[in-house]
Design a protein around this motif. Structure first.
Motif, PDB file in Angstrom:
ATOM      1  N   MET A   1       0.851  -1.184   0.000  1.00  0.00           N
ATOM      2  CA  MET A   1       0.000   0.000   0.000  1.00  0.00           C
ATOM      3  C   MET A   1       0.891   1.240   0.000  1.00  0.00           C
ATOM      4  N   ILE A   2       0.561   2.173  -0.861  1.00  0.00           N
ATOM      5  CA  ILE A   2       1.276   3.439  -0.951  1.00  0.00           C
ATOM      6  C   ILE A   2       0.721   4.393   0.110  1.00  0.00           C
ATOM      7  N   LYS A   3       1.607   5.097   0.801  1.00  0.00           N
ATOM      8  CA  LYS A   3       1.183   6.117   1.770  1.00  0.00           C
ATOM      9  C   LYS A   3       1.754   7.453   1.328  1.00  0.00           C
ATOM     10  N   LEU A   4       0.865   8.425   1.142  1.00  0.00           N
ATOM     11  CA  LEU A   4       1.250   9.747   0.651  1.00  0.00           C
ATOM     12  C   LEU A   4       0.650  10.837   1.523  1.00  0.00           C
ATOM     13  N   THR A   5       1.181  12.044   1.352  1.00  0.00           N
ATOM     14  CA  THR A   5       0.627  13.239   1.992  1.00  0.00           C
ATOM     15  C   THR A   5       0.477  14.316   0.936  1.00  0.00           C
ATOM     16  N   LEU A   6      -0.659  14.986   0.951  1.00  0.00           N
ATOM     17  CA  LEU A   6      -0.916  16.110   0.054  1.00  0.00           C
ATOM     18  C   LEU A   6      -1.301  17.305   0.913  1.00  0.00           C
ATOM     19  N   ASP A   7      -0.540  18.387   0.802  1.00  0.00           N
ATOM     20  CA  ASP A   7      -0.784  19.587   1.607  1.00  0.00           C
ATOM     21  C   ASP A   7      -1.436  20.652   0.723  1.00  0.00           C
ATOM     22  N   LEU A   8      -2.625  21.091   1.099  1.00  0.00           N
ATOM     23  CA  LEU A   8      -3.372  22.066   0.298  1.00  0.00           C
ATOM     24  C   LEU A   8      -3.150  23.501   0.742  1.00  0.00           C
ATOM     25  N   HIS A   9      -2.320  23.715   1.763  1.00  0.00           N
ATOM     26  CA  HIS A   9      -2.035  25.088   2.198  1.00  0.00           C
ATOM     27  C   HIS A   9      -1.490  25.905   1.028  1.00  0.00           C
ATOM     28  N   GLY A  10      -1.992  27.119   0.874  1.00  0.00           N
ATOM     29  CA  GLY A  10      -1.531  28.020  -0.175  1.00  0.00           C
ATOM     30  C   GLY A  10      -2.185  27.810  -1.520  1.00  0.00           C
ATOM     31  N   LYS A  11      -3.067  26.827  -1.639  1.00  0.00           N
ATOM     32  CA  LYS A  11      -3.759  26.558  -2.908  1.00  0.00           C
ATOM     33  C   LYS A  11      -5.088  27.310  -2.945  1.00  0.00           C
ATOM     34  N   THR A  12      -5.473  27.724  -4.142  1.00  0.00           N
ATOM     35  CA  THR A  12      -6.822  28.257  -4.315  1.00  0.00           C
ATOM     36  C   THR A  12      -7.793  27.080  -4.289  1.00  0.00           C
ATOM     37  N   HIS A  13      -9.064  27.361  -4.181  1.00  0.00           N
ATOM     38  CA  HIS A  13     -10.049  26.275  -4.170  1.00  0.00           C
ATOM     39  C   HIS A  13     -10.016  25.501  -5.488  1.00  0.00           C
ATOM     40  N   LEU A  14      -9.875  26.193  -6.603  1.00  0.00           N
ATOM     41  CA  LEU A  14      -9.804  25.523  -7.902  1.00  0.00           C
ATOM     42  C   LEU A  14      -8.548  24.658  -7.993  1.00  0.00           C
ATOM     43  N   GLU A  15      -7.408  25.197  -7.575  1.00  0.00           N
ATOM     44  CA  GLU A  15      -6.161  24.420  -7.592  1.00  0.00           C
ATOM     45  C   GLU A  15      -6.273  23.191  -6.694  1.00  0.00           C
ATOM     46  N   ALA A  16      -6.874  23.358  -5.528  1.00  0.00           N
ATOM     47  CA  ALA A  16      -7.024  22.244  -4.592  1.00  0.00           C
ATOM     48  C   ALA A  16      -7.898  21.150  -5.196  1.00  0.00           C
TER      49      ALA A  16
END
Length: 75
Positions: A1-16
């Motif tokens: 199983m792959i374990k990842l992290t995605l941080d949305l800080h600093g993204k616009t709603h569209l980018e997120a």
């Protein structure tokens, strides 16, 4: 199983929205668990939940971190 992290800080709603969708679909060729960091933004949490619902990914908000959504996919 792959374990990842995605941080949305600093993204616009569209980018997120686009990044969450692209990341989840790309990772779905394998089983995965991705911690998506939304911070305290209800709008960001709604975006992640909407993408997950649209593509039938399971998700939960850990009791120990209200600013994160964990998305899991088992192939």
């Amino acid at each position: 199983m792959i374990k990842l992290t995605l941080d949305l800080h600093g993204k616009t709603h569209l980018e997120a929205s686009e990044e969450v969708r692209a990341t989840l679909l790309s990772a779905s060729s394998n089983s995965f668990e991705i911690d998506i960091i939304t911070g305290n933004s209800d709008a960001m949490k709604d975006i992640v939940r909407e993408v997950c619902d649209n593509y039938s990914f399971n998700y939960s908000i850990p009791f120990y971190n209200n600013g994160m959504i964990t998305v899991t996919f088992l192939k």
